[in-house]
Motif scaffolding. Structure first.
Motif, PDB file in Angstrom:
ATOM      1  N   ARG A 230       0.824  -1.204   0.000  1.00 44.27           N
ATOM      2  CA  ARG A 230       0.000   0.000   0.000  1.00 44.27           C
ATOM      3  C   ARG A 230       0.862   1.260   0.000  1.00 44.27           C
ATOM      4  NH1 ARG A 230      -5.229   0.488   3.984  1.00 44.27           N
ATOM      5  NH2 ARG A 230      -6.255   2.238   2.916  1.00 44.27           N
ATOM      6  N   ASP A 231       1.927   1.237   0.817  1.00 47.04           N
ATOM      7  CA  ASP A 231       2.778   2.417   0.952  1.00 47.04           C
ATOM      8  C   ASP A 231       3.542   2.711  -0.340  1.00 47.04           C
ATOM      9  OD1 ASP A 231       4.072   4.531   2.522  1.00 47.04           O
ATOM     10  OD2 ASP A 231       5.865   3.291   2.318  1.00 47.04           O
ATOM     11  N   VAL A 232       4.119   1.672  -0.947  1.00 48.30           N
ATOM     12  CA  VAL A 232       4.897   1.875  -2.175  1.00 48.30           C
ATOM     13  C   VAL A 232       4.005   2.347  -3.316  1.00 48.30           C
ATOM     14  CG1 VAL A 232       6.286   0.745  -3.954  1.00 48.30           C
ATOM     15  CG2 VAL A 232       6.709   0.244  -1.535  1.00 48.30           C
ATOM     16  N   LEU A 233       2.836   1.744  -3.466  1.00 46.13           N
ATOM     17  CA  LEU A 233       1.941   2.139  -4.560  1.00 46.13           C
ATOM     18  C   LEU A 233       1.414   3.555  -4.359  1.00 46.13           C
ATOM     19  CD1 LEU A 233      -0.075  -1.144  -5.245  1.00 46.13           C
ATOM     20  CD2 LEU A 233       2.079  -0.354  -6.239  1.00 46.13           C
ATOM     21  N   ARG A 234       1.263   3.982  -3.111  1.00 44.58           N
ATOM     22  CA  ARG A 234       0.863   5.369  -2.839  1.00 44.58           C
ATOM     23  C   ARG A 234       1.947   6.330  -3.320  1.00 44.58           C
ATOM     24  NH1 ARG A 234      -0.125   4.943   2.214  1.00 44.58           N
ATOM     25  NH2 ARG A 234      -2.393   5.063   2.199  1.00 44.58           N
ATOM     26  N   LYS A 235       3.198   5.995  -3.022  1.00 45.21           N
ATOM     27  CA  LYS A 235       4.311   6.871  -3.409  1.00 45.21           C
ATOM     28  C   LYS A 235       4.523   6.900  -4.918  1.00 45.21           C
ATOM     29  CE  LYS A 235       6.875   6.191   0.910  1.00 45.21           C
ATOM     30  NZ  LYS A 235       8.106   5.576   1.516  1.00 45.21           N
ATOM     31  N   VAL A 236       4.377   5.747  -5.563  1.00 49.49           N
ATOM     32  CA  VAL A 236       4.679   5.652  -6.992  1.00 49.49           C
ATOM     33  C   VAL A 236       3.538   6.160  -7.866  1.00 49.49           C
ATOM     34  CG1 VAL A 236       5.229   4.066  -8.884  1.00 49.49           C
ATOM     35  CG2 VAL A 236       6.273   3.733  -6.633  1.00 49.49           C
ATOM     36  N   PHE A 237       2.308   5.757  -7.546  1.00 45.99           N
ATOM     37  CA  PHE A 237       1.170   6.039  -8.424  1.00 45.99           C
ATOM     38  C   PHE A 237       0.131   6.988  -7.841  1.00 45.99           C
ATOM     39  CE2 PHE A 237       2.582   1.722  -9.734  1.00 45.99           C
ATOM     40  CZ  PHE A 237       2.860   1.985 -11.066  1.00 45.99           C
ATOM     41  N   GLN A 238       0.297   7.430  -6.605  1.00 46.04           N
ATOM     42  CA  GLN A 238      -0.720   8.245  -5.929  1.00 46.04           C
ATOM     43  C   GLN A 238      -2.080   7.530  -5.879  1.00 46.04           C
ATOM     44  OE1 GLN A 238       1.692  10.211  -8.048  1.00 46.04           O
ATOM     45  NE2 GLN A 238       2.532  10.026  -5.988  1.00 46.04           N
ATOM     46  N   ILE A 239      -2.029   6.261  -5.494  1.00 40.54           N
ATOM     47  CA  ILE A 239      -3.264   5.517  -5.305  1.00 40.54           C
ATOM     48  C   ILE A 239      -3.291   4.924  -3.903  1.00 40.54           C
ATOM     49  CG2 ILE A 239      -3.570   4.935  -7.749  1.00 40.54           C
ATOM     50  CD1 ILE A 239      -2.454   2.143  -7.147  1.00 40.54           C
ATOM     51  N   ASP A 240      -4.472   4.825  -3.368  1.00 43.23           N
ATOM     52  CA  ASP A 240      -4.685   4.195  -2.061  1.00 43.23           C
ATOM     53  C   ASP A 240      -5.216   2.792  -2.349  1.00 43.23           C
ATOM     54  OD1 ASP A 240      -4.985   3.721   0.635  1.00 43.23           O
ATOM     55  OD2 ASP A 240      -6.935   4.717   0.757  1.00 43.23           O
ATOM     56  N   ILE A 260      -5.763   9.081  -5.381  1.00 38.69           N
ATOM     57  CA  ILE A 260      -5.565  10.143  -4.401  1.00 38.69           C
ATOM     58  C   ILE A 260      -5.521  11.489  -5.104  1.00 38.69           C
ATOM     59  CG2 ILE A 260      -3.981  11.073  -2.670  1.00 38.69           C
ATOM     60  CD1 ILE A 260      -2.996   8.170  -2.278  1.00 38.69           C
ATOM     61  N   LYS A 261      -6.311  12.428  -4.619  1.00 32.66           N
ATOM     62  CA  LYS A 261      -6.307  13.792  -5.145  1.00 32.66           C
ATOM     63  C   LYS A 261      -6.102  14.750  -3.974  1.00 32.66           C
ATOM     64  CE  LYS A 261      -9.344  13.017  -9.129  1.00 32.66           C
ATOM     65  NZ  LYS A 261     -10.595  13.453  -9.802  1.00 32.66           N
ATOM     66  N   GLY A 262      -5.030  15.504  -4.045  1.00 28.92           N
ATOM     67  CA  GLY A 262      -4.759  16.439  -2.971  1.00 28.92           C
ATOM     68  C   GLY A 262      -4.505  15.702  -1.677  1.00 28.92           C
ATOM     69  N   ASP A 263      -5.245  16.048  -0.636  1.00 29.30           N
ATOM     70  CA  ASP A 263      -5.125  15.383   0.653  1.00 29.30           C
ATOM     71  C   ASP A 263      -5.909  14.090   0.596  1.00 29.30           C
ATOM     72  OD1 ASP A 263      -5.075  14.513   3.232  1.00 29.30           O
ATOM     73  OD2 ASP A 263      -5.786  16.385   4.128  1.00 29.30           O
ATOM     74  N   TYR A 264      -5.224  12.954   0.523  1.00 31.98           N
ATOM     75  CA  TYR A 264      -5.899  11.678   0.308  1.00 31.98           C
ATOM     76  C   TYR A 264      -6.797  11.295   1.460  1.00 31.98           C
ATOM     77  CZ  TYR A 264      -2.439   9.457   3.372  1.00 31.98           C
ATOM     78  OH  TYR A 264      -1.661   9.111   4.437  1.00 31.98           O
ATOM     79  N   LYS A 265      -6.643  11.933   2.620  1.00 32.99           N
ATOM     80  CA  LYS A 265      -7.480  11.595   3.767  1.00 32.99           C
ATOM     81  C   LYS A 265      -8.899  12.121   3.603  1.00 32.99           C
ATOM     82  CE  LYS A 265      -3.722  11.443   7.162  1.00 32.99           C
ATOM     83  NZ  LYS A 265      -3.197  12.021   8.427  1.00 32.99           N
ATOM     84  N   HIS A 266      -9.032  13.167   2.777  1.00 33.17           N
ATOM     85  CA  HIS A 266     -10.347  13.805   2.663  1.00 33.17           C
ATOM     86  C   HIS A 266     -10.945  13.737   1.271  1.00 33.17           C
ATOM     87  CE1 HIS A 266      -9.665  15.327   6.680  1.00 33.17           C
ATOM     88  NE2 HIS A 266      -8.508  15.845   6.283  1.00 33.17           N
ATOM     89  N   GLU A 267     -10.129  13.497   0.264  1.00 36.14           N
ATOM     90  CA  GLU A 267     -10.643  13.522  -1.105  1.00 36.14           C
ATOM     91  C   GLU A 267     -10.147  12.317  -1.874  1.00 36.14           C
ATOM     92  OE1 GLU A 267     -10.893  16.507  -4.956  1.00 36.14           O
ATOM     93  OE2 GLU A 267      -9.664  17.016  -3.244  1.00 36.14           O
ATOM     94  N   LYS A 268     -11.059  11.417  -2.240  1.00 33.92           N
ATOM     95  CA  LYS A 268     -10.693  10.201  -2.958  1.00 33.92           C
ATOM     96  C   LYS A 268     -11.693   9.950  -4.076  1.00 33.92           C
ATOM     97  CE  LYS A 268      -8.759   7.959   1.146  1.00 33.92           C
ATOM     98  NZ  LYS A 268      -8.815   6.763   1.997  1.00 33.92           N
ATOM     99  N   THR A 269     -11.220   9.409  -5.151  1.00 34.19           N
ATOM    100  CA  THR A 269     -12.094   9.003  -6.252  1.00 34.19           C
ATOM    101  C   THR A 269     -11.955   7.513  -6.430  1.00 34.19           C
ATOM    102  OG1 THR A 269     -11.790  11.134  -7.341  1.00 34.19           O
ATOM    103  CG2 THR A 269     -12.638   9.311  -8.680  1.00 34.19           C
ATOM    104  N   ALA A 270     -13.006   6.767  -6.231  1.00 32.09           N
ATOM    105  CA  ALA A 270     -12.923   5.310  -6.282  1.00 32.09           C
ATOM    106  C   ALA A 270     -12.809   4.825  -7.711  1.00 32.09           C
ATOM    107  CB  ALA A 270     -14.150   4.689  -5.622  1.00 32.09           C
ATOM    108  N   VAL A 271     -11.900   3.894  -7.929  1.00 28.71           N
ATOM    109  CA  VAL A 271     -11.745   3.237  -9.225  1.00 28.71           C
ATOM    110  C   VAL A 271     -11.653   1.747  -8.966  1.00 28.71           C
ATOM    111  CG1 VAL A 271     -10.403   3.088 -11.339  1.00 28.71           C
ATOM    112  CG2 VAL A 271     -10.438   5.226 -10.052  1.00 28.71           C
TER     113      VAL A 271
END
Length: 281
Positions: A230-240, A260-271
């Protein structure tokens, strides 16, 4: 001793720096997959390692020697590359195209020897393309053409094979067909395979070692378990991402993810993604 590695590699086009101070080691007789978003330097790295392009600084070392100082034909006997978009084979039959893989071994008038013909037949056979030997390459399906290009690479008789997105434009069945062929070559003939893939789950399923790039730098390199996190994919692709286990291989797989868009804690777009994840911006 590692046969192939880079030291402080810097590659760019004009003022644009693509790969920055990159040092990686390629495990021998294993399948290595390079992942990362578009424009991060994956294809550029492959081209530099195979001497298609020159680096600005740094070194690529093969068998203890700087490849920039190795004779071209000798280098072609050690490594083969299948580019992302192979050159047109218009007007060639399958057999003729595969015979081009014997170029590093030819001399004089470039006539094929008995040994050359034996290797060509072997390459056609091992890739399952012998039945197409006299067919025009243009008449084949996408999966068949890709196997023919791999046969040409095999005809070079190299221990190391590079492939830049070998599953591009192929349907799911043909993608699996090509990847299983490469896995077979690795397991049965101990070929070192290095390939760029966009599909994270394919990378995890078939690779022994993964290099994750972003902005021309290594974010993480290691086993599938170490990289598909989860951590590596967040850093590489900006995905949660939600990471699970492939029920057939027990390797990690990305089950679904949020962009992840902007602050991933508050704004997410599900794919939602299920059996395969291709992160390709």
């Amino acid at each position: 001793m590692t046969r192939l590695y880079t030291e402080s590699l810097n590659i760019g086009y004009g003022e644009r720096h693509i790969v920055k101070n990159l040092s990686v080691k390629i495990p021998d007789k294993k399948i290595t997959t390079i992942i990362g978003p578009n424009g991060c330097g994956k294809s550029t790295l492959l081209k530099a390692i195979t001497r298609i392009i020159s680096q600005q600084s740094g070194t690529v070392v093969l068998d203890g020697k700087d490849i920039s100082k190795v004779n071209t034909k000798l280098l072609a006997k050690k490594m083969a590359i299948l580019p992302q978009t192979p050159e047109s084979a218009s007007g060639l039959t399958v057999g003729e195209l595969v015979s081009y893989g014997r170029f590093p071994y030819q001399s004089g008038f470039g006539r094929l020897t008995k040994k050359d013909y034996e290797v060509i037949e072997w390459a056609l056979d091992v890739t399952g393309t012998a039945d197409f030997k006299f067919h025009p390459v243009d008449a084949l399906s996408g999966g068949q053409r890709q196997r023919v290009w791999i046969a040409m690479a095999l005809a070079q008789e190299t221990d190391i094979i590079f492939l830049d997105e070998p599953t591009t434009y192929l349907d799911m069945a043909h993608q699996l067909e090509v990847l299983e062929l490469l896995q077979k070559l690795n397991k049965e003939q101990e070929r070192t395979i290095i390939m760029v893939l966009h599909d994270l789950n394919q990378a995890a399923r078939f690779a022994d070692y993964i290099i994750a790039l972003k902005d021309g730098e290594v974010v993480k390199a290691g086993t599938c378990e170490e990289v598909i996190t989860r951590d590596v994919l967040r850093k590489v692709f900006q995905i949660d991402a939600e990471i699970g286990r492939d029920p057939r291989t027990n390797k990690p797989m990305c089950i679904t993810y949020n962009l992840i868009k902007g602050d991933y804690k508050h704004e997410k777009t599900a794919v939602p993604v299920y059996s395969a994840v291709s992160v390709n911006y």
